[in-house]
Design a protein around this motif. Sequence first.
Motif, PDB file in Angstrom:
ATOM      1  N   LEU A   1       0.735  -1.205   0.038  1.00 19.67           N
ATOM      2  CA  LEU A   1      -0.017  -0.084   0.071  1.00 19.67           C
ATOM      3  C   LEU A   1       0.924   1.250  -0.014  1.00 19.67           C
ATOM      4  O   LEU A   1       0.353   2.204   0.524  1.00 19.67           O
ATOM      5  CB  LEU A   1      -0.881  -0.022   1.253  1.00 19.67           C
ATOM      6  CG  LEU A   1      -1.890  -1.244   1.203  1.00 19.67           C
ATOM      7  CD1 LEU A   1      -2.784  -1.139   2.614  1.00 19.67           C
ATOM      8  CD2 LEU A   1      -2.849  -1.269  -0.077  1.00 19.67           C
ATOM      9  N   THR A   2       1.933   1.187  -0.726  1.00 22.72           N
ATOM     10  CA  THR A   2       2.854   2.524  -0.707  1.00 22.72           C
ATOM     11  C   THR A   2       3.462   2.570  -2.016  1.00 22.72           C
ATOM     12  O   THR A   2       4.433   3.298  -2.326  1.00 22.72           O
ATOM     13  CB  THR A   2       4.039   2.259   0.213  1.00 22.72           C
ATOM     14  OG1 THR A   2       4.811   1.052  -0.057  1.00 22.72           O
ATOM     15  CG2 THR A   2       3.712   2.067   1.717  1.00 22.72           C
ATOM     16  N   GLY A   3       2.759   2.014  -3.142  1.00 16.46           N
ATOM     17  CA  GLY A   3       3.116   2.198  -4.572  1.00 16.46           C
ATOM     18  C   GLY A   3       3.184   3.508  -4.975  1.00 16.46           C
ATOM     19  O   GLY A   3       2.764   4.538  -4.144  1.00 16.46           O
ATOM     20  N   ALA A   4       3.583   3.586  -6.380  1.00 13.88           N
ATOM     21  CA  ALA A   4       3.599   5.061  -6.777  1.00 13.88           C
ATOM     22  C   ALA A   4       2.459   5.807  -7.158  1.00 13.88           C
ATOM     23  O   ALA A   4       2.245   7.012  -7.356  1.00 13.88           O
ATOM     24  CB  ALA A   4       4.448   4.821  -8.329  1.00 13.88           C
ATOM     25  N   ASN A   5       1.246   5.138  -6.907  1.00 18.29           N
ATOM     26  CA  ASN A   5      -0.249   5.881  -7.178  1.00 18.29           C
ATOM     27  C   ASN A   5      -0.780   5.945  -5.503  1.00 18.29           C
ATOM     28  O   ASN A   5      -1.884   6.192  -5.706  1.00 18.29           O
ATOM     29  CB  ASN A   5      -0.991   5.000  -7.811  1.00 18.29           C
ATOM     30  CG  ASN A   5      -1.199   3.631  -7.279  1.00 18.29           C
ATOM     31  OD1 ASN A   5      -0.676   3.028  -6.473  1.00 18.29           O
ATOM     32  ND2 ASN A   5      -2.340   2.854  -7.989  1.00 18.29           N
ATOM     33  N   VAL A   6       0.202   5.778  -4.700  1.00 18.30           N
ATOM     34  CA  VAL A   6      -0.524   5.942  -3.347  1.00 18.30           C
ATOM     35  C   VAL A   6       0.347   7.561  -2.696  1.00 18.30           C
ATOM     36  O   VAL A   6       1.297   7.720  -2.816  1.00 18.30           O
ATOM     37  CB  VAL A   6      -0.147   5.040  -2.428  1.00 18.30           C
ATOM     38  CG1 VAL A   6      -0.690   5.131  -1.030  1.00 18.30           C
ATOM     39  CG2 VAL A   6      -0.798   3.758  -2.735  1.00 18.30           C
ATOM     40  N   ARG A   7      -0.638   8.213  -1.958  1.00 21.71           N
ATOM     41  CA  ARG A   7       0.034   9.283  -1.301  1.00 21.71           C
ATOM     42  C   ARG A   7      -0.555   9.515   0.312  1.00 21.71           C
ATOM     43  O   ARG A   7      -1.606   8.987   0.464  1.00 21.71           O
ATOM     44  CB  ARG A   7      -0.365  10.778  -2.019  1.00 21.71           C
ATOM     45  CG  ARG A   7      -2.137  10.840  -2.267  1.00 21.71           C
ATOM     46  CD  ARG A   7      -2.133  12.193  -3.325  1.00 21.71           C
ATOM     47  NE  ARG A   7      -2.102  11.964  -4.600  1.00 21.71           N
ATOM     48  CZ  ARG A   7      -2.950  11.805  -5.437  1.00 21.71           C
ATOM     49  NH1 ARG A   7      -4.371  11.990  -5.080  1.00 21.71           N
ATOM     50  NH2 ARG A   7      -2.543  11.731  -6.570  1.00 21.71           N
ATOM     51  N   ILE A   8       0.371  10.013   0.871  1.00 16.37           N
ATOM     52  CA  ILE A   8      -0.303   9.892   2.459  1.00 16.37           C
ATOM     53  C   ILE A   8      -0.419  11.364   2.775  1.00 16.37           C
ATOM     54  O   ILE A   8       0.761  12.244   2.611  1.00 16.37           O
ATOM     55  CB  ILE A   8       0.835   9.009   3.017  1.00 16.37           C
ATOM     56  CG1 ILE A   8       0.297   8.796   4.346  1.00 16.37           C
ATOM     57  CG2 ILE A   8       2.367   9.753   3.142  1.00 16.37           C
ATOM     58  CD1 ILE A   8       0.863   7.923   5.286  1.00 16.37           C
ATOM     59  N   GLY A   9      -1.116  11.614   3.786  1.00 14.89           N
ATOM     60  CA  GLY A   9      -1.537  12.989   4.505  1.00 14.89           C
ATOM     61  C   GLY A   9      -1.091  12.651   5.790  1.00 14.89           C
ATOM     62  O   GLY A   9      -1.840  11.479   6.705  1.00 14.89           O
ATOM     63  N   LEU A  10      -0.416  13.501   6.434  1.00 16.18           N
ATOM     64  CA  LEU A  10       0.095  13.417   7.839  1.00 16.18           C
ATOM     65  C   LEU A  10      -0.541  14.392   8.657  1.00 16.18           C
ATOM     66  O   LEU A  10      -0.008  15.587   8.708  1.00 16.18           O
ATOM     67  CB  LEU A  10       1.886  13.270   8.068  1.00 16.18           C
ATOM     68  CG  LEU A  10       2.297  12.117   6.955  1.00 16.18           C
ATOM     69  CD1 LEU A  10       3.927  12.429   7.137  1.00 16.18           C
ATOM     70  CD2 LEU A  10       1.956  10.866   7.314  1.00 16.18           C
TER      71      LEU A  10
ATOM     72  N   ALA B   1       9.405   5.075   2.300  1.00 18.00           N
ATOM     73  CA  ALA B   1       8.073   4.700   1.499  1.00 18.00           C
ATOM     74  C   ALA B   1       7.371   5.583   0.683  1.00 18.00           C
ATOM     75  O   ALA B   1       6.966   5.245  -0.367  1.00 18.00           O
ATOM     76  CB  ALA B   1       7.031   3.955   2.605  1.00 18.00           C
ATOM     77  N   PHE B   2       7.539   6.960   1.134  1.00 18.90           N
ATOM     78  CA  PHE B   2       6.691   7.758   0.334  1.00 18.90           C
ATOM     79  C   PHE B   2       7.653   9.113   0.189  1.00 18.90           C
ATOM     80  O   PHE B   2       8.163   9.733   1.173  1.00 18.90           O
ATOM     81  CB  PHE B   2       5.617   8.368   1.161  1.00 18.90           C
ATOM     82  CG  PHE B   2       4.446   7.435   1.454  1.00 18.90           C
ATOM     83  CD1 PHE B   2       3.459   7.296   0.385  1.00 18.90           C
ATOM     84  CD2 PHE B   2       4.409   6.602   2.564  1.00 18.90           C
ATOM     85  CE1 PHE B   2       2.533   6.155   0.745  1.00 18.90           C
ATOM     86  CE2 PHE B   2       3.253   5.795   2.600  1.00 18.90           C
ATOM     87  CZ  PHE B   2       2.517   5.548   1.886  1.00 18.90           C
ATOM     88  N   PRO B   3       8.235   9.395  -1.140  1.00 21.98           N
ATOM     89  CA  PRO B   3       8.874  10.459  -1.306  1.00 21.98           C
ATOM     90  C   PRO B   3       8.175  11.670  -1.070  1.00 21.98           C
ATOM     91  O   PRO B   3       6.981  11.722  -1.008  1.00 21.98           O
ATOM     92  CB  PRO B   3       9.310  10.340  -2.955  1.00 21.98           C
ATOM     93  CG  PRO B   3       8.117   9.458  -3.399  1.00 21.98           C
ATOM     94  CD  PRO B   3       7.765   8.604  -2.286  1.00 21.98           C
ATOM     95  N   GLU B   4       9.071  12.822  -1.074  1.00 15.50           N
ATOM     96  CA  GLU B   4       8.324  14.010  -0.776  1.00 15.50           C
ATOM     97  C   GLU B   4       7.213  14.403  -1.590  1.00 15.50           C
ATOM     98  O   GLU B   4       6.234  15.095  -1.191  1.00 15.50           O
ATOM     99  CB  GLU B   4       9.313  15.122  -1.005  1.00 15.50           C
ATOM    100  CG  GLU B   4       8.904  16.695  -0.418  1.00 15.50           C
ATOM    101  CD  GLU B   4       8.576  16.675   1.123  1.00 15.50           C
ATOM    102  OE1 GLU B   4       7.743  17.255   1.570  1.00 15.50           O
ATOM    103  OE2 GLU B   4       9.252  15.883   1.853  1.00 15.50           O
ATOM    104  N   ASP B   5       7.091  14.265  -2.825  1.00 20.74           N
ATOM    105  CA  ASP B   5       5.958  14.486  -3.503  1.00 20.74           C
ATOM    106  C   ASP B   5       4.650  13.610  -3.664  1.00 20.74           C
ATOM    107  O   ASP B   5       3.648  13.915  -4.035  1.00 20.74           O
ATOM    108  CB  ASP B   5       6.530  14.412  -5.084  1.00 20.74           C
ATOM    109  CG  ASP B   5       6.660  13.133  -5.585  1.00 20.74           C
ATOM    110  OD1 ASP B   5       6.766  12.332  -4.784  1.00 20.74           O
ATOM    111  OD2 ASP B   5       6.549  12.991  -6.792  1.00 20.74           O
ATOM    112  N   ARG B   6       4.933  12.768  -2.614  1.00 24.26           N
ATOM    113  CA  ARG B   6       3.758  12.038  -2.433  1.00 24.26           C
ATOM    114  C   ARG B   6       3.288  11.979  -1.066  1.00 24.26           C
ATOM    115  O   ARG B   6       2.455  11.353  -0.320  1.00 24.26           O
ATOM    116  CB  ARG B   6       3.752  10.607  -2.688  1.00 24.26           C
ATOM    117  CG  ARG B   6       3.740  10.422  -4.301  1.00 24.26           C
ATOM    118  CD  ARG B   6       3.559   8.720  -4.703  1.00 24.26           C
ATOM    119  NE  ARG B   6       4.724   8.053  -4.573  1.00 24.26           N
ATOM    120  CZ  ARG B   6       4.941   7.179  -3.896  1.00 24.26           C
ATOM    121  NH1 ARG B   6       3.746   6.604  -3.117  1.00 24.26           N
ATOM    122  NH2 ARG B   6       6.063   6.341  -3.662  1.00 24.26           N
ATOM    123  N   THR B   7       4.043  13.074  -0.286  1.00 25.00           N
ATOM    124  CA  THR B   7       3.862  13.253   1.339  1.00 25.00           C
ATOM    125  C   THR B   7       3.055  14.595   1.570  1.00 25.00           C
ATOM    126  O   THR B   7       3.784  15.753   1.166  1.00 25.00           O
ATOM    127  CB  THR B   7       4.973  13.153   2.290  1.00 25.00           C
ATOM    128  OG1 THR B   7       5.928  11.977   1.877  1.00 25.00           O
ATOM    129  CG2 THR B   7       4.948  13.348   3.526  1.00 25.00           C
TER     130      THR B   7
END
Length: 485
Positions: A133-142, A163-169
């Motif tokens: 659940l951390t692939g290139a089409n997954v983004r995370i809000g913290l 798991a999540f580069p900056e552009d998906r964080t």
Amino acid sequence: MRQPAGKLLLFGATGDLSQRMLLPSLYGLHADGLLPEGLTITGTARSDYDDAGFRAFAREALDHFVPADRKDDSAVGSFLERLFYQRLDASKTEGFAALAEKLGDISNGLAIFLSTAPSLFGPTIKGLESAGLTGANVRIGLEKPLGVDLASSRIVNDIVAEAFPEDRTFRIDHYLGKETVQNILALRFGNSLFEPVWNAQGIDHVQITVSETVGLEGRAGYYDDVGALRDMVQNHMLQLLALIAMEPPARFDGTSIRDEKVKVLRSLRPVAGVDVPNLTVTGQYGGGAVKGEIVRSYDTDLEKPSDTETFVAIKAHVDNWRWHGVPFYLRTGKRLAERRSEIVIQFKPVPHSIFADRGGALQPNILVIRLQPEEYIQLRVMAKQPGLDREGIRLKEVPLNLSLEHEFAGTRRRIAYERLFLDLIEGDPTLFVRRDEVEAQWEWIDAIREGWKAGGVKPRPYASGSWGPSAAIALTERDGVTWNE
């Protein structure tokens, strides 16, 4: 614009934040037809619900926290059909496989909203990785807190970055979702009136106040480990300062705006060492009266003695060409005289008054940007009082008001999380906080805390219902400045 996510995964789905803000925000977006068609919302937490139980929980939350004029039985019913639930103990990796199975196909994109204790960030990220659940089409809000100082913040961010580069964080500061906060950018960069004087030649000082009338209100366990400096100044107030002080960005996008904000945060003059007692004031509320009700002291609310500050005032400087010599006064606290979030910009007086010989007294122009509880922008200017002036000219300060609630009366005022959820789902990072911003904020805050510790600074008592310790008044008045009250 990036491709909107097809699914939303909501951690902490049965908590207080979810009931008060998250579920009502998602319902509001759904009711207005703003959520992508087919988007599903899967909640997860330790609570033992199935899909039907979580939908009943959500319905009750909407009943309590959605205004009556926004409730629509049909919209509520179709919103609840979007909701699903999977019980999960985030501290154990093995439960994530079942969560992934519950989510099903995520090829159309997954947005994750993570609101959990800092100790669970590591296990949660590893669990998401193990379940694919951390692939290139997954983004995370913290959601905060993301650490308690620079060192712990870096640890949390390093864990996430694995798991999540900056552009998906997407780091959330809900103040950035407030309409009036975004209006700061429109006010500054959409009008030619202000920018020529928005600098040390035109502005005398800036005040930022975030005051609360409440005390601990059920947050004792969290708040006593954090205090006012880390709870409010490190994130919300420094973000407001950055928006006020930033240079004009080239474009309205996540990179341009956040590049300019981080320049301001890195330009903050360190408040450290022997300067700390002279440039900061800390306090802790005692007993008193708020809105006519007798309230207890912080120690009594906490049920034990504590040196945690519930009030802090700081005199800050931004060391660059635009703001050289302009003080920024920050003030926040609990159990103060009134609930208020505002930015006050006092311009410098005119260089010469032609009215002085005729008895006319001038006051410097003041711009007030009120964020809550009302939302307005007010410019205070000088005007002549009507009359024949036989005994001299009489001048009066009068307000030019822009009430957002009045001017945009036909537009619904949205919860800040509505915009942030929509931006997370659509992948727009503009109103989220970048890692280098967070670390610049923590570096400045940590120096203050180290100065308090080295100097043995303890919070001064202040009466509930007041504006904090008297030393906070002295902090500004020795510069000839009065807090806007």
